[in-house]
Write an enzyme that holds these catalytic residues in place. Structure first.
Site, PDB file in Angstrom:
ATOM      1  CB  CYS A 171     -16.272   3.786   8.886  1.00  0.00           C
ATOM      2  SG  CYS A 171     -17.984   3.198   8.888  1.00  0.00           S
ATOM      3  CG  LEU A 203      -5.052  -7.489  -0.010  1.00  0.00           C
ATOM      4  CD1 LEU A 203      -5.797  -6.926  -1.214  1.00  0.00           C
ATOM      5  CD2 LEU A 203      -5.037  -9.012  -0.050  1.00  0.00           C
ATOM      6  CB  CYS A 241     -19.356  -8.929   4.613  1.00  0.00           C
ATOM      7  SG  CYS A 241     -19.130 -10.114   3.262  1.00  0.00           S
ATOM      8  CG  LEU A 268      -9.930  -9.520  -1.748  1.00  0.00           C
ATOM      9  CD1 LEU A 268      -9.959  -9.395  -3.262  1.00  0.00           C
ATOM     10  CD2 LEU A 268      -8.580 -10.077  -1.290  1.00  0.00           C
ATOM     11  CB  CYS A 315     -19.377  -1.370   4.193  1.00  0.00           C
ATOM     12  SG  CYS A 315     -17.650  -0.882   4.011  1.00  0.00           S
ATOM     13  CB  CYS A 370     -21.479  -3.927   2.246  1.00  0.00           C
ATOM     14  SG  CYS A 370     -21.659  -4.238   0.482  1.00  0.00           S
ATOM     15  CB  CYS A 395     -21.715  -9.941  -3.832  1.00  0.00           C
ATOM     16  SG  CYS A 395     -20.158  -9.322  -3.162  1.00  0.00           S
ATOM     17  CG  ASP A 425      -2.032   1.053   1.112  1.00  0.00           C
ATOM     18  OD1 ASP A 425      -2.438   1.370  -0.014  1.00  0.00           O
ATOM     19  OD2 ASP A 425      -2.462   1.571   2.156  1.00  0.00           O
TER      20      ASP A 425
END
Length: 372
Positions: A235, A163, A242, A152, A238, A188, A182, A128
């Site tokens: 946050c 990641l 899942c 992901l 979402c 989400c 999904c 990242d």
């Protein structure tokens, strides 16, 4: 590859798959469309690095294989359970311990060295910190798929994977991509308190609480502040809802497990932090990179959302803060917690001596709202 996977697991990684640098041909067009809509907000570097993001070979022409690694940071509690504790702060799960960049990068380098010793070639590692589209590449490698929340999703670890990537000139056998699982679910999308998803698989950073509380450097739009609640850094809404999280596991890596001193922090205590105390309190965590002023901006928004008049005093103590960002949010918090007469009296006392236009505007808007 079996030896590489075994070594990766020993270093704390929970998934390792391989893809090729040409595996995401649609990524450039998708990114361009996202940028065209302005969804990057003021993250100008997203547009500046778009050509390199779209094609891994632009970043490093010699790359032949890309190894995607996932490290599980699954929480041992429900991340949403603290949202109704209005006098306490909620911090995103990923930031409740050591900065994951520090944890992962050294281990990626160690794994890359192991790869070179076994397969030869050159390597580069990324966590990242470079224009690498980790999520599309991870999907192409079969680690998971990008859910409707754009994060992901793994069938083994739900939404909780950090990641990292190793680019290599070695030719490695690629894994099959993962398909989307999904279905018709939209939990989400529907839970987002600021409506940051204009459509499935699209995120508008301008409305995203994670962006607003971490990346955004200025004042947060007044219309969005109530939706932030007591979330002061990031946050997880979402991610947490899942359904694939039913297969999630607690983080194996101790450095990624929640520190108790970062759980349910009192807002009143946080509002009193000066720069030295802020740096000492959050040393080694991702929180430190926001800086004290932006952090207190978020804390004061949470105080304003608390509905607790007892928290007016910590906000009032920040009216003389050196930072206009902090002063402005102290005013906003007080406009929501104080009786009309008390707020208007404070405004009369402070507004004429205020030199910052944005802070003056908060006083004026607060008074106007109190007279409606």
């Amino acid at each position: 590859m079996s030896a590489l996977r075994e070594r990766a697991h020993g270093l704390g990684f929970d998934g390792l798959n391989v893809t090729t640098p040409d595996a995401i041909p649609q990524a450039g067009a998708d990114l361009a469309a996202w940028l065209e809509r302005g969804y990057q907000a003021d993250m100008d570097w997203m547009a500046e690095t778009a050509p390199r993001r779209a094609d891994p070979k632009t970043l490093w022409p010699e790359v032949r294989s890309i190894i995607l690694l996932g490290m599980n940071y699954g929480p041992d509690c429900d991340p949403l359970e603290d949202l109704d504790k209005r006098d306490r702060a909620t911090i995103s799960v990923y930031a409740r311990n050591r900065d994951y960049h520090d944890v992962i990068k050294g281990r990626l380098k160690e794994l890359a060295g192991f790869l070179v010793a076994r397969a030869g070639g050159d390597v580069k590692v990324f966590v990242d910190t470079a224009p690498v589209m980790e999520k599309p590449l991870a999907e192409a490698a079969g680690l998971g798929w990008q859910g409707k929340h754009t994060v992901l999703v793994s069938r083994e670890f739900g939404s909780w994977l950090f990641l990292g990537a190793i680019f290599t000139t070695a030719e490695l056998p690629p894994d099959a991509p993962e398909s989307d699982h999904c279905g018709s679910c939209r939990r989400c999308l529907d839970i987002c308190p600021t409506n940051a998803f204009p459509a499935p698989y699209q995120l508008d950073a301008r409305r995203c609480i994670s962006y607003l509380t971490i990346e955004h450097k200025g004042h947060i739009d007044r219309d969005l502040r109530p939706g932030i609640g007591n979330r002061i850094f990031g946050c997880d809404d979402c991610l947490a809802v899942c359904p694939w999280n039913k297969f999630a596991q607690d983080a194996r890596e101790a450095k990624l497990r929640q520190r108790e001193d970062l759980a349910r922090l009192p807002l009143a205590e946080l509002a009193s932090l000066d720069d030295t105390a802020f740096r000492a309190r959050f040393a080694g965590t991702p929180i430190k990179r926001t800086g004290r002023d932006r952090f207190l901006r978020n804390v004061l928004i949470a105080i304003g959302n608390s509905g607790m008049p007892a928290l007016a005093q910590p906000a009032r103590e920040r009216l003389g803060d050196d930072s206009p960002l902090v002063r402005a949010m102290a005013i906003w918090a007080l406009s929501r917690l104080l009786p009309r007469a008390d707020f208007i009296a404070l405004a009369a006392r402070y507004i004429d001596g205020e030199s910052d236009a944005a802070v003056q505007a908060e006083w004026r808007m607060g008074c106007e709202e109190k007279t409606v």
